[in-house]
Design a protein around this motif. Sequence first.
Motif, mmCIF file in Angstrom:
data_model
loop_
_atom_site.group_PDB
_atom_site.id
_atom_site.type_symbol
_atom_site.label_atom_id
_atom_site.label_comp_id
_atom_site.label_asym_id
_atom_site.label_seq_id
_atom_site.Cartn_x
_atom_site.Cartn_y
_atom_site.Cartn_z
ATOM 1 N N LEU A 59 -47.479 20.967 -37.002
ATOM 2 C CA LEU A 59 -47.489 19.974 -38.204
ATOM 3 C C LEU A 59 -46.066 19.116 -37.854
ATOM 4 O O LEU A 59 -45.127 19.606 -38.365
ATOM 5 N N GLY A 60 -46.333 17.759 -38.060
ATOM 6 C CA GLY A 60 -45.269 16.833 -37.769
ATOM 7 C C GLY A 60 -45.407 15.839 -38.872
ATOM 8 O O GLY A 60 -46.602 15.636 -39.390
ATOM 9 N N ILE A 61 -44.492 15.440 -39.412
ATOM 10 C CA ILE A 61 -44.297 14.403 -40.448
ATOM 11 C C ILE A 61 -43.426 13.120 -39.730
ATOM 12 O O ILE A 61 -42.458 13.426 -39.096
ATOM 13 N N VAL A 62 -43.802 12.104 -39.984
ATOM 14 C CA VAL A 62 -43.224 10.792 -39.488
ATOM 15 C C VAL A 62 -42.475 10.448 -40.702
ATOM 16 O O VAL A 62 -43.026 9.857 -41.758
ATOM 17 N N PRO A 63 -41.068 10.343 -40.967
ATOM 18 C CA PRO A 63 -40.461 9.844 -42.076
ATOM 19 C C PRO A 63 -40.378 8.679 -42.492
ATOM 20 O O PRO A 63 -40.526 7.733 -41.442
ATOM 21 N N PHE A 64 -40.406 8.213 -43.592
ATOM 22 C CA PHE A 64 -40.131 6.863 -43.913
ATOM 23 C C PHE A 64 -39.079 6.119 -43.164
ATOM 24 O O PHE A 64 -38.834 5.013 -42.838
ATOM 25 N N ALA A 65 -37.732 6.903 -42.861
ATOM 26 C CA ALA A 65 -36.800 6.417 -42.318
ATOM 27 C C ALA A 65 -36.714 6.425 -40.677
ATOM 28 O O ALA A 65 -35.834 5.848 -40.112
ATOM 29 N N ALA A 66 -37.913 6.945 -40.026
ATOM 30 C CA ALA A 66 -38.118 6.799 -38.763
ATOM 31 C C ALA A 66 -38.053 5.700 -38.145
ATOM 32 O O ALA A 66 -38.942 4.686 -38.656
ATOM 33 N N SER A 67 -37.633 5.469 -37.025
ATOM 34 C CA SER A 67 -37.625 4.165 -36.191
ATOM 35 C C SER A 67 -39.216 4.168 -35.352
ATOM 36 O O SER A 67 -39.418 5.249 -34.726
ATOM 37 N N LEU A 68 -40.012 3.205 -35.829
ATOM 38 C CA LEU A 68 -41.403 3.347 -35.457
ATOM 39 C C LEU A 68 -41.825 2.325 -34.174
ATOM 40 O O LEU A 68 -41.261 1.416 -34.164
ATOM 41 N N LYS A 69 -42.467 3.140 -33.374
ATOM 42 C CA LYS A 69 -42.816 2.252 -32.088
ATOM 43 C C LYS A 69 -44.087 1.558 -32.328
ATOM 44 O O LYS A 69 -44.569 0.924 -31.497
ATOM 45 N N ILE A 70 -44.988 1.981 -33.389
ATOM 46 C CA ILE A 70 -46.282 1.429 -33.654
ATOM 47 C C ILE A 70 -46.490 1.633 -35.280
ATOM 48 O O ILE A 70 -45.763 2.560 -35.612
#
Length: 280
Positions: free
Chosen positions: A207-218
Amino acid sequence: MSTDFQKARAALGARLRELRVSGPCGRLTGTQLAERLGWSHSKIYKLENGRQTATAEDLRAWAEATDQPDAAEELNSRLKGLESHIRSWRRQLASGHRAVQDAITAEHGRTTTLRIWENCLVAGMLQTADYARAVFTRHAELMQSPRDTEEAVRARIRRQEGLYDSGKRHQIMMWEGALRTLICPPSVLAAQLDRLASVVGLDTVELGIVPFAASLKIMPANGFWIYDERLVVVEDWHAELWINDDDSIATYLRTWNTLRQSAVFGADAQRVINMARRAL
């Protein structure tokens, strides 16, 4: 709409036109056929020019009105070919959500590795019954479809037994927004977040979560499911897309891997879930 789908719909339209102009009783004009069927002339035009998708009933009526009832089976086979890739919600939900759940359960059964990306809802494989009930209810309201909510909920929960099958792997990622969307009452979302926290560390689930604060590549766009490397299912507002060509599957695998670079797992994922839980 995919180019392949549009080409197939245009080919169906050309076949309808052929039946209209070459019937055993002679050529019918579009106006004459519309009168026989009780349709508007514009519907004849749209169907023949691939601008509207016929229903099975439309095709049966067309075959009979052109005095070629035996053509109905062929026309219906062409329609099923269209819907193998573009499965409109209008048709899928004609009898409710249960049939849709059964169709996707069959795909889960023949899949060893399932990759799921969700950007605004908790993935169905991890939903509680109350959360799933809220999702099905809202979707039925939007689509104005028959209500078989409890049957659909039971089908979705039964499918989750696959999470504990040692021969299968579930790689599930969600944007943090999925943890905070109030598609349900706050108390239901709280229980749902507790459920998510409980599967972190399960050996058959990543289970992975992409946080709001993550730097997004897409950008974290619409949800999709990759079944092994043979099928991708994508949801849109009008339909589900069932995609099985190699180039498109490769695109979704690249998208998955790109999103994964921004995700957190294990204890870090648990922290993001707990933050969302405290925010309630």
